[in-house]
Design a protein around this motif. Structure first.
Motif, PDB file in Angstrom:
ATOM      1  N   LEU A 133       5.950   8.232   2.739  1.00 16.19           N
ATOM      2  CA  LEU A 133       4.624   8.064   2.116  1.00 16.19           C
ATOM      3  C   LEU A 133       4.619   6.921   1.109  1.00 16.19           C
ATOM      4  CD1 LEU A 133       1.842   9.701   2.347  1.00 16.19           C
ATOM      5  CD2 LEU A 133       3.792  10.474   3.701  1.00 16.19           C
ATOM      6  N   MET A 134       5.737   6.740   0.402  1.00 19.04           N
ATOM      7  CA  MET A 134       5.821   5.643  -0.565  1.00 19.04           C
ATOM      8  C   MET A 134       5.794   4.298   0.166  1.00 19.04           C
ATOM      9  SD  MET A 134       8.544   7.486  -3.091  1.00 19.04           S
ATOM     10  CE  MET A 134       8.233   7.126  -4.810  1.00 19.04           C
ATOM     11  N   GLY A 135       6.386   4.257   1.351  1.00 18.56           N
ATOM     12  CA  GLY A 135       6.299   3.041   2.166  1.00 18.56           C
ATOM     13  C   GLY A 135       4.862   2.753   2.576  1.00 18.56           C
ATOM     14  N   TRP A 136       4.139   3.808   2.964  1.00 14.40           N
ATOM     15  CA  TRP A 136       2.717   3.648   3.312  1.00 14.40           C
ATOM     16  C   TRP A 136       1.917   3.169   2.107  1.00 14.40           C
ATOM     17  CZ3 TRP A 136      -0.377   5.067   7.779  1.00 14.40           C
ATOM     18  CH2 TRP A 136       0.382   5.443   8.896  1.00 14.40           C
ATOM     19  N   ALA A 137       2.267   3.682   0.917  1.00 17.49           N
ATOM     20  CA  ALA A 137       1.543   3.268  -0.296  1.00 17.49           C
ATOM     21  C   ALA A 137       1.720   1.766  -0.529  1.00 17.49           C
ATOM     22  CB  ALA A 137       2.037   4.065  -1.501  1.00 17.49           C
ATOM     23  N   CYS A 138       2.950   1.266  -0.296  1.00 18.11           N
ATOM     24  CA  CYS A 138       3.190  -0.186  -0.431  1.00 18.11           C
ATOM     25  C   CYS A 138       2.299  -0.957   0.538  1.00 18.11           C
ATOM     26  CB  CYS A 138       4.660  -0.521  -0.146  1.00 18.11           C
ATOM     27  SG  CYS A 138       5.804   0.086  -1.383  1.00 18.11           S
ATOM     28  N   SER A 139       2.288  -0.538   1.800  1.00 16.38           N
ATOM     29  CA  SER A 139       1.464  -1.225   2.811  1.00 16.38           C
ATOM     30  C   SER A 139      -0.011  -1.152   2.445  1.00 16.38           C
ATOM     31  CB  SER A 139       1.683  -0.601   4.196  1.00 16.38           C
ATOM     32  OG  SER A 139       3.021  -0.786   4.600  1.00 16.38           O
ATOM     33  N   ALA A 140      -0.457   0.040   1.999  1.00 20.00           N
ATOM     34  CA  ALA A 140      -1.871   0.218   1.642  1.00 20.00           C
ATOM     35  C   ALA A 140      -2.261  -0.703   0.487  1.00 20.00           C
ATOM     36  CB  ALA A 140      -2.150   1.675   1.275  1.00 20.00           C
ATOM     37  N   ALA A 141      -1.282  -1.007  -0.391  1.00 16.05           N
ATOM     38  CA  ALA A 141      -1.553  -1.887  -1.531  1.00 16.05           C
ATOM     39  C   ALA A 141      -1.419  -3.363  -1.154  1.00 16.05           C
ATOM     40  CB  ALA A 141      -0.599  -1.544  -2.672  1.00 16.05           C
ATOM     41  N   GLY A 142      -1.133  -3.618   0.132  1.00 21.67           N
ATOM     42  CA  GLY A 142      -1.053  -5.002   0.595  1.00 21.67           C
ATOM     43  C   GLY A 142       0.314  -5.635   0.415  1.00 21.67           C
ATOM     44  N   THR A 143       1.330  -4.800   0.054  1.00 19.08           N
ATOM     45  CA  THR A 143       2.679  -5.325  -0.145  1.00 19.08           C
ATOM     46  C   THR A 143       3.694  -4.503   0.649  1.00 19.08           C
ATOM     47  OG1 THR A 143       2.720  -3.964  -2.154  1.00 19.08           O
ATOM     48  CG2 THR A 143       2.355  -6.336  -2.440  1.00 19.08           C
ATOM     49  N   PRO A 144       3.686  -4.635   1.998  1.00 20.01           N
ATOM     50  CA  PRO A 144       4.667  -3.893   2.799  1.00 20.01           C
ATOM     51  C   PRO A 144       6.078  -4.216   2.326  1.00 20.01           C
ATOM     52  CG  PRO A 144       3.577  -5.597   4.124  1.00 20.01           C
ATOM     53  CD  PRO A 144       2.855  -5.511   2.819  1.00 20.01           C
ATOM     54  N   ALA A 145       6.896  -3.171   2.168  1.00 15.62           N
ATOM     55  CA  ALA A 145       8.210  -3.373   1.555  1.00 15.62           C
ATOM     56  C   ALA A 145       9.165  -2.270   1.996  1.00 15.62           C
ATOM     57  CB  ALA A 145       8.061  -3.373   0.031  1.00 15.62           C
ATOM     58  N   MET A 146      10.439  -2.452   1.654  1.00 19.60           N
ATOM     59  CA  MET A 146      11.465  -1.478   2.030  1.00 19.60           C
ATOM     60  C   MET A 146      12.102  -0.859   0.791  1.00 19.60           C
ATOM     61  SD  MET A 146      13.287  -3.348   5.215  1.00 19.60           S
ATOM     62  CE  MET A 146      14.167  -1.811   5.529  1.00 19.60           C
ATOM     63  N   THR A 147      12.538   0.395   0.922  1.00 16.49           N
ATOM     64  CA  THR A 147      13.157   1.110  -0.192  1.00 16.49           C
ATOM     65  C   THR A 147      14.478   0.462  -0.599  1.00 16.49           C
ATOM     66  OG1 THR A 147      12.575   3.022   1.197  1.00 16.49           O
ATOM     67  CG2 THR A 147      13.512   3.480  -0.985  1.00 16.49           C
ATOM     68  N   VAL A 148      14.658   0.191  -1.885  1.00 18.56           N
ATOM     69  CA  VAL A 148      15.998  -0.177  -2.349  1.00 18.56           C
ATOM     70  C   VAL A 148      16.552   0.896  -3.284  1.00 18.56           C
ATOM     71  CG1 VAL A 148      15.790  -2.672  -2.037  1.00 18.56           C
ATOM     72  CG2 VAL A 148      15.096  -1.651  -4.208  1.00 18.56           C
TER      73      VAL A 148
END
Lengths: 216, 216
Positions: A133-148
């Motif tokens: 869900l946190m990954g989806w939140a990044c995409s929804a905010a326009g900043t697709p990203a990966m967990t570090v």
């Protein structure tokens, strides 16, 4: 002619996705029955033989390790076989994700197959829901990203067979870093956070993105 | 007479566990085929109908939400349906856990069903492996406990279809708190830690333990 050409594959694709989701749904029911049934060994052996026969019917080409399924929209779209949200993956609850006012919310109910302590969700499964869900939140905010980095806090046990709500939202960004928080509650008691999470995601640089997410 | 009485149920139990593990194994193969196959919708529909028919064959009693399976040794023993280590759970890789010099090591290979980025393990699945192994490390150290806090760091992507090694060990205790670390590497390159974890586990007080882990 062009219009028909465009429409036909889209309809085919819908039918294919429905068929994939239908099989995922029935396999989920079979998995649930398997981990719950108190059935004699001879019945289990017979069902085992039939499962082996079914697997052999799924013939034809199998996609390779890094191949994107043709029914997916990737990156950033439908993923039919995601282990968390994919209707075609028997391992996924699957979580239904919807945008909300300040992030995304996921809805799901986990079965006994996802159990850690008897009657409660495996702590790792809660981590999986939150990471997704946190990954989806990044995409929804326009900043697709990966967990570090992912920090989880378990405040109370998460019950199985109970409608759950997973919320995640981006709290800030700093260069390529995206800061995200998340929580799990039951649908019935949205105020009592059972698991909370804080994470740092990083938007991959273009070269790394190409390596990780090959073009279709 | 007493000896035979003791031996017979044990053999039945072994047969039952073998049958459960056999079905789990074949269902894992069916799940893998399902998420990989490029099969026309009509074949998927036919397989779906057969899966539904199979589920209906697993008749008889189904255990309830908090019931411990009669094939398990709980707490602290065999868990046939664990979503991480259970041979009878199609969701589990399953991880084989062995004690080592200073903690526990888990061995597994994850399939495409556990995929996050194409070709790589879902970050939440890595969390699940580590949470589970860290729990085993607590038990192995004589202090069975539950996760209250879990910190994960993702250093590099974890490949699917690649033998993996998950290591966990207790680093200290403080009253009911147990401090644990863990890591994931490939079997081939044991020096390169792809994911690391630090966690705080807490041994439940007796009252809470009774509520979470009811007696058989």
């Amino acid at each position: 002619m062009n219009a028909r050409h465009t429409a036909a594959p889209s309809t085919d694709l819908d039918h294919q996705r429905e068929a994939i989701a239908g099989l995922g749904h029935e396999l989920r029911a079979l998995v649930d029955a398997t981990v719950r049934t108190v059935t004699p060994a001879d019945v289990l052996h017979r069902v085992t033989d039939e499962v082996r026969r079914l697997t052999s019917q799924l013939t034809g080409r199998r996609r390779t390790r890094t191949e994107i399924p043709h029914v997916d929209e990737f990156p950033g779209g439908i993923r039919m076989f995601s282990p968390v949200t994919g209707p075609g993956n028997p391992l996924a609850p699957p979580v239904r994700v919807t945008p909300d006012g300040d992030g995304v919310t996921g809805h799901c109910t986990l079965g006994i197959a996802h159990e850690g302590p008897p009657g409660y969700v495996h702590g790792g499964m809660s981590a999986m829901l939150l990471d997704e869900l946190m990954g989806w939140a990044c995409s929804a905010a326009g900043t697709p990203a990966m967990t570090v980095s992912l920090q989880l806090r378990y405040h109370g046990p998460v019950p199985v067979e109970t409608p759950l709500r997973v919320h995640a939202r981006v709290t800030g960004t700093e260069a390529r870093k995206v800061f995200v928080t998340g929580s799990i509650t039951t649908e019935a008691d949205g105020d009592r956070q059972l698991v909370t999470a804080e994470a740092v995601f990083v938007a991959p640089d273009p070269e790394r993105a190409r390596a990780l997410f090959p073009e279709r």
